[in-house]
Design an enzyme around this catalytic site. Structure first.
Site, PDB file in Angstrom:
ATOM      1  N   ASP A 114      92.009  25.333 142.253  1.00 52.32           N
ATOM      2  CA  ASP A 114      91.011  26.349 142.594  1.00 52.32           C
ATOM      3  C   ASP A 114      89.914  25.737 143.466  1.00 52.32           C
ATOM      4  O   ASP A 114      89.230  24.797 143.051  1.00 52.32           O
ATOM      5  CB  ASP A 114      90.410  26.952 141.321  1.00 52.32           C
ATOM      6  CG  ASP A 114      89.754  28.291 141.595  1.00 52.32           C
ATOM      7  OD1 ASP A 114      88.952  28.377 142.551  1.00 52.32           O
ATOM      8  OD2 ASP A 114      90.034  29.258 140.862  1.00 52.32           O
ATOM      9  N   SER A 165      88.265  34.178 144.049  1.00 54.89           N
ATOM     10  CA  SER A 165      89.513  33.797 143.384  1.00 54.89           C
ATOM     11  C   SER A 165      90.302  34.994 142.873  1.00 54.89           C
ATOM     12  O   SER A 165      91.434  34.821 142.420  1.00 54.89           O
ATOM     13  CB  SER A 165      89.225  32.857 142.211  1.00 54.89           C
ATOM     14  OG  SER A 165      88.755  31.634 142.678  1.00 54.89           O
ATOM     15  N   HIS A 228      90.387  34.135 133.206  1.00 55.99           N
ATOM     16  CA  HIS A 228      89.663  33.940 134.470  1.00 55.99           C
ATOM     17  C   HIS A 228      90.551  34.407 135.627  1.00 55.99           C
ATOM     18  O   HIS A 228      91.749  34.612 135.457  1.00 55.99           O
ATOM     19  CB  HIS A 228      89.291  32.458 134.610  1.00 55.99           C
ATOM     20  CG  HIS A 228      88.113  32.206 135.487  1.00 55.99           C
ATOM     21  ND1 HIS A 228      88.190  31.454 136.632  1.00 55.99           N
ATOM     22  CD2 HIS A 228      86.828  32.609 135.380  1.00 55.99           C
ATOM     23  CE1 HIS A 228      86.989  31.401 137.200  1.00 55.99           C
ATOM     24  NE2 HIS A 228      86.147  32.098 136.469  1.00 55.99           N
ATOM     25  N   GLU A 387      96.901  25.815 136.900  1.00 54.28           N
ATOM     26  CA  GLU A 387      95.669  25.841 137.700  1.00 54.28           C
ATOM     27  C   GLU A 387      94.742  24.677 137.358  1.00 54.28           C
ATOM     28  O   GLU A 387      94.401  24.471 136.189  1.00 54.28           O
ATOM     29  CB  GLU A 387      94.903  27.148 137.461  1.00 54.28           C
ATOM     30  CG  GLU A 387      93.688  27.241 138.379  1.00 54.28           C
ATOM     31  CD  GLU A 387      92.624  28.247 137.943  1.00 54.28           C
ATOM     32  OE1 GLU A 387      91.819  28.637 138.801  1.00 54.28           O
ATOM     33  OE2 GLU A 387      92.590  28.636 136.757  1.00 54.28           O
ATOM     34  N   HIS A 396      80.900  24.435 143.094  1.00 59.88           N
ATOM     35  CA  HIS A 396      79.826  25.440 143.054  1.00 59.88           C
ATOM     36  C   HIS A 396      78.488  24.824 142.624  1.00 59.88           C
ATOM     37  O   HIS A 396      77.425  25.334 142.955  1.00 59.88           O
ATOM     38  CB  HIS A 396      80.179  26.560 142.076  1.00 59.88           C
ATOM     39  CG  HIS A 396      81.081  27.612 142.663  1.00 59.88           C
ATOM     40  ND1 HIS A 396      80.767  28.306 143.797  1.00 59.88           N
ATOM     41  CD2 HIS A 396      82.275  28.086 142.256  1.00 59.88           C
ATOM     42  CE1 HIS A 396      81.736  29.162 144.073  1.00 59.88           C
ATOM     43  NE2 HIS A 396      82.662  29.044 143.158  1.00 59.88           N
ATOM     44  N   ASP A 433      93.384  28.377 146.336  1.00 57.93           N
ATOM     45  CA  ASP A 433      93.159  29.807 146.586  1.00 57.93           C
ATOM     46  C   ASP A 433      92.187  30.019 147.745  1.00 57.93           C
ATOM     47  O   ASP A 433      92.295  30.984 148.482  1.00 57.93           O
ATOM     48  CB  ASP A 433      92.706  30.524 145.316  1.00 57.93           C
ATOM     49  CG  ASP A 433      91.593  29.816 144.579  1.00 57.93           C
ATOM     50  OD1 ASP A 433      91.189  28.715 144.988  1.00 57.93           O
ATOM     51  OD2 ASP A 433      91.112  30.368 143.567  1.00 57.93           O
TER      52      ASP A 433
HETATM   53 ZN   LIG Z   1      84.666  29.779 143.000  1.00 53.06          ZN
END
Ligand SMILES: [Zn+2]
Length: 594
Positions: A114, A165, A228, A387, A396, A433
């Site tokens: 991710d 995502s 998620h 994942e 982030h 992604d």
């Molecule tokens: Zn993100």
């Protein structure tokens, strides 16, 4: 006589089936698992890659010493030109041996890092090399980089230039792009529109569902909450990615009676309820507000009184099912006798890799290993999504080191999956992604710590780090003298050190640039070039002979269908004539008595 003829035909047809299977095999050797640097250097010099015996090691130079001698004999202490030319020539020779594998993929393993942008891959490679004590670090190689086929994925959504995502999970698993923040629904569904979400014509099926319909086992493994966006893309149809429990749907002014949340869809709906292996975090969305989680002593998030973990156990009472919530229990699972496994190891996301031991959380490698052991029992094969979900979270937060650590951990799971499967019957794809806005900047010298200072600015004379972000919480105001803070005074060894961000924002944002698609195994060569992100599951379906009617399928699928049909027909003929033969004999015996 009739029986004999048919028996001979049966044997003949069977041998044809056997011969046909054999002719599909293309013996291809794709080199992997050998440290590429060692292989390359040795190939270039004609030396053996085998470790020297103890005796010779004491009297002769080791392969590593020879390699270093060749590699660093340049007067600068760097690799010589001869070395680089030899390595490139060795790589060229290896490349000539690679052939596409055009066989049906029994198994599909789909790795999604991710937020694993191109700079994240580069940074992880250098970080790994420097952590392992290589002379510089840039010369390291991630396992995913050993895959022979590489493509680029265009990640934009139906309505967004830079993706989240949710829409990308839809593209990655259903084969269609859609709107940002929506999962498993068509672009007709606007974000938050519950009524449109429920219309069957607006729901998209996923590759996980196609695999189930083809009789394969299925599994989802993640370091995030199991509800998620990315894992939810394999099993849910939801108009807003935040609707992980019923309370969130109420909060959005919608009725959860009409609109199932993501957790409910996992437990009660197709294809979620049929998934064999479910491993990740996110207990809070499974537990009612009356139940306190044993780990963080906080109440569950559900307001509908449903304990979805207990309900999952009840629904799988007759299925050799196990539920676990600690790594110790996960590793003791008798995978030969467990067909359904749910492991939820955290109330929220699983801890970052640098902190997992404090809460009995598993590594991604642990979970991937157990999942493959359980799923590979199915003679029809399996589909597994894995994942590495916390690469994104670290980015982030502008956590440079944590992001690279997570990417290296993700790579360890990829290596493990590769070692547990065979390229001749498996397609492994590793992609991301979407991108992020981290960059590797400046002109740091070779071998400079990737997490350290690059050089000084030619404007203010102050140092800046190699890793930086376009935006995020790492933004810092000027000091009282009007200058940038001096980063060389910071402790960059801390895993939660926030790297410089050029623009203030609460969370660093995703990036809109393309991401890699690394592939190996059956039809991996179809995953090359610059492709739409939603193209990827179409190739997987093609390779595995799965997917709904109307999708293109490999010619091999027709051969398999006709082969199994003719085998079925032959078996039916054999059975029919066996009955006639027995009846005839019985008749003769009876007649002889008359
Ligand atoms: Zn993100």
């Amino acid at each position: 006589m009739s029986f004999q003829v048919n028996f001979v035909i049966f044997i003949y047809c069977s041998s044809l089936v056997f011969i046909e299977c054999e002719t599909q095999v293309q013996k291809v050797t794709i080199p992997h698992d050998t440290p590429a640097f060692l292989t390359e250097a040795s190939t270039a010099t004609g030396t053996s890659t085998e470790a020297p015996s103890t005796t010779s090691a004491t009297t002769e130079k080791t392969a590593k010493e020879k390699e270093d001698e060749l590699r660093f004999k340049s007067v600068t202490g760097k690799e010589s030109a001869e070395y680089w030319i030899n390595v490139a020539q060795a790589n060229l020779r290896e490349r000539q041996k690679i052939r596409p594998i055009e066989r049906v993929a029994k198994n599909i393993i789909y790795f999604v890092g991710d937020g694993m942008s191109v700079p994240t891959v580069t940074g992880a490679r250098i970080f790994k090399g420097q952590s392992e004590g290589l002379k510089f670090g840039e010369e390291a190689q991630l396992h995913m980089e050993t895959f022979p086929f590489l493509g680029a994925s265009k990640t934009f959504c139906s309505d967004a230039q830079v993706a989240d995502s949710a829409c990308t999970a839809t593209a990655l698993f259903t084969g269609s792009k859609t709107n940002i923040k929506t999962i498993g629904v068509t672009p007709n569904v606007e974000v938050g529109d519950c009524s449109q979400q429920m219309k069957p014509e607006n729901q998209l099926s996923s590759i996980l569902e196609w695999a189930q319909k083809a009789g394969k086992s299925t599994g989802i493994v993640t370091t995030t909450r199991i509800t998620h966006a990315t894992p939810a893309g394999t099993y849910s149809h939801i108009a807003h990615r935040d609707w992980e429990n019923d309370a969130e749907i109420k909060k959005a002014g919608q009725n959860p009676e009409n609109c199932d949340d993501i957790a409910e869809q996992l437990i009660f709906r197709e294809p979620g309820k049929n998934i064999n292996v479910i491993l990740g975090g996110g207990r809070k969305h499974m537990l009612p507000s009356t139940v306190v989680d044993h780990e963080n002593r906080q109440n569950g998030s559900r307001t509908d009184s449903k304990n979805l973990i207990e309900m999952w156990k009840l629904l799988h009472t007759n299925d050799s099912a196990e539920y676990v919530d600690r790594v110790e229990d996960l590793l003791q699972i008798d995978t030969n006798n467990v067909d359904y496994l749910m492991g939820l190891f955290a109330p929220d996301h699983i801890e970052y890799s640098d902190n997992i031991t404090t809460n009995h959380d598993p590594t991604l490698l642990n979970m991937t290993t157990v999942a493959i052991r359980i799923l590979s029992k199915n003679p029809n094969g399996f589909f597994l999504m894995v994942e590495g979900g916390r690469i994104d979270h670290a980015l982030h937060e502008n956590y440079g080191q944590r992001a690279l650590l997570e990417a290296v951990e993700f790579d360890r799971a990829i290596k493990q999956a590769d070692e547990m499967t065979d390229d001749e019957d498996t397609l492994i794809t590793v992609t991301s992604d979407h991108s992020h806005v981290m960059s590797i900047a400046g002109y740091p010298i070779r071998g400079n710590p990737i997490l350290g200072v690059a050089e000084n600015s030619d404007i203010d004379g102050l140092p800046y780090t190699t890793i930086s972000f376009a935006n995020g919480p790492g933004f810092r105001n000027q000091t009282s003298n009007g200058l940038r803070p001096n980063v060389s005074e910071d402790d960059m060894k801390k895993v939660d050190y926030k790297y410089f961000a050029g623009l203030p924002s609460k969370y660093e944002t995703h990036g809109g640039d393309d991401v890699f698609i690394f592939s190996k195994g059956c039809f991996a060569h179809f995953l090359t070039g610059t492709q739409l992100q939603n193209y990827i599951p179409h190739v997987m379906a093609y390779a595995a002979c799965i997917g709904p009617a109307g999708m293109d399928q490999s010619p091999l699928c027709n051969e398999i269908r006709s082969t199994s049909a003719s085998a079925r027909l032959t078996n039916a003929n054999f059975s029919l004539h066996l009955v006639l033969f027995v009846a005839l004999c019985a008749n003769r015996i009876i007649c002889s008595f008359l």
